[in-house]
Design an enzyme around this catalytic site. Structure first.
Site, PDB file in Angstrom:
ATOM      1  N   TYR A  74       0.840  -1.196   0.000  1.00  0.00           N
ATOM      2  CA  TYR A  74       0.000   0.000   0.000  1.00  0.00           C
ATOM      3  C   TYR A  74       0.874   1.244   0.000  1.00  0.00           C
ATOM      4  CZ  TYR A  74       0.212  -0.419   5.227  1.00  0.00           C
ATOM      5  OH  TYR A  74       0.597  -0.556   6.540  1.00  0.00           O
ATOM      6  N   CYS A  75       0.356   2.289  -0.621  1.00  0.00           N
ATOM      7  CA  CYS A  75       1.071   3.562  -0.797  1.00  0.00           C
ATOM      8  C   CYS A  75       2.494   3.331  -1.319  1.00  0.00           C
ATOM      9  CB  CYS A  75       1.099   4.353   0.517  1.00  0.00           C
ATOM     10  SG  CYS A  75       1.486   6.117   0.294  1.00  0.00           S
ATOM     11  N   PRO A  76       2.629   2.677  -2.471  1.00  0.00           N
ATOM     12  CA  PRO A  76       3.970   2.371  -2.985  1.00  0.00           C
ATOM     13  C   PRO A  76       4.709   3.610  -3.455  1.00  0.00           C
ATOM     14  CG  PRO A  76       2.298   1.820  -4.612  1.00  0.00           C
ATOM     15  CD  PRO A  76       1.558   2.229  -3.373  1.00  0.00           C
ATOM     16  N   LYS A  81       8.031  -5.044   2.403  1.00  0.00           N
ATOM     17  CA  LYS A  81       8.032  -3.647   2.851  1.00  0.00           C
ATOM     18  C   LYS A  81       7.601  -3.534   4.314  1.00  0.00           C
ATOM     19  CE  LYS A  81       5.619   0.721   1.791  1.00  0.00           C
ATOM     20  NZ  LYS A  81       4.799   1.408   0.779  1.00  0.00           N
TER      21      LYS A  81
END
Length: 282
Positions: free
Chosen positions: A148-150, A161
């Site tokens: 998420y939110c890369p 991550k």
């Protein structure tokens, strides 16, 4: 010493700790705090500051997330799973904050040196590497597709991550923010965001390319390092790294006209979040 950490080598560093304030300390307060400090530091009226913050069961949305076609049902899903949603005053996409996530902000003036866009990211990356240098040399900064939110400055170990870095600039002040997933399950956090997007998109076409989240691309540092890390453990590591950079680490809080400016930025955050507050019946 890493060349990017030299930016934090000072006669003194201001340190504002919000990691133990509990559930009454809300994320909109943190974003208002960082905007306050960023503004004052950009004017060279306040010193370079490190700030830590922890918030309970909050999903922080980016501005783009407010354009989701079925946002109301997505918010209901989050609320039903015990999460409050807020929208921050910057770009990026949805992230999870909870008791196992430590946030760190580095706030410094742009005028100090000629700063390239990546310099703030690199400074935070170097700080995190230093904090965990006795445990691993495998922390990598690169985009993790499926998280998420890369972004280009996702921090990962072995392709999973555990942290994301963002940056905000206001009138020659720079705020670099990171969330560090310290404990519990990174994939369970990712599953919450995955389900949120699936509900909030609801098979509609969107002009924005929202991430297709693969929960197994994310993990906590405790999982990745096979040890039970706590927020307190990581706070100690942060302080040890900062003490190496300055002879005077000064615990502090807002004072003087910073408080008035904070109240102004807080009102702006509250106004920005009025629509979400209505959806959540607050």
């Amino acid at each position: 010493m890493n060349q990017h950490l030299i930016r934090l080598q000072k006669d003194e560093l201001r340190f504002i700790d919000g990691s133990t304030l509990g559930p009454s300390f809300e994320a909109i307060q943190s974003f208002a705090l960082d905007d306050t400090l960023c503004t004052k530091i950009g004017k060279m009226e306040s010193p370079t500051t490190i700030r830590t913050w922890v918030h309970h069961n909050t999903i922080v949305l980016g501005i783009q997330d407010t354009r989701l076609p079925n946002l109301e049902n997505g918010i209901k899903y989050l609320n039903n799973h015990g999460y409050k949603a807020i929208v921050r005053n910057s770009g990026g996409l949805a992230v999870v904050l909870d008791e196992g996530v430590l946030n760190i902000s580095i706030l410094f003036p742009e005028a100090e040196r000629k700063l390239q866009i990546n310099d703030g990211y690199e400074t935070m990356y170097a700080l995190i590497q230093d904090m965990f240098s006795d445990l691993t040399n495998k922390i990598v900064a690169k985009e993790i597709v499926g998280s998420y939110c890369p972004g280009d400055f996702d921090l990962s170990i072995d392709g999973k991550k555990f942290a994301g870095i963002s940056q905000r600039r206001i009138r020659k002040g720079v705020a670099v923010q990171i969330y560090l997933c310290i404990s519990e399950s990174g994939s369970e956090r990712a599953s919450i965001i995955k389900n949120f997007y699936e509900i909030a998109i609801n098979n509609n076409d969107t002009s924005i390319n929202y991430p297709s989240i693969l929960p197994n691309t994310m993990a906590s540092l405790s999982e990745l390092l096979s040890m039970n890390l706590t927020i307190t453990d990581v706070m100690k590591r942060l302080l040890q790294s900062l003490i190496k950079l300055t002879p005077n680490l000064i615990p502090d809080s807002l004072h003087g006209d910073e408080i008035d400016l904070y109240n102004h930025h807080l009102e702006r955050m509250i106004d920005r979040n009025k629509e979400l507050a209505i959806l959540q019946n607050e």
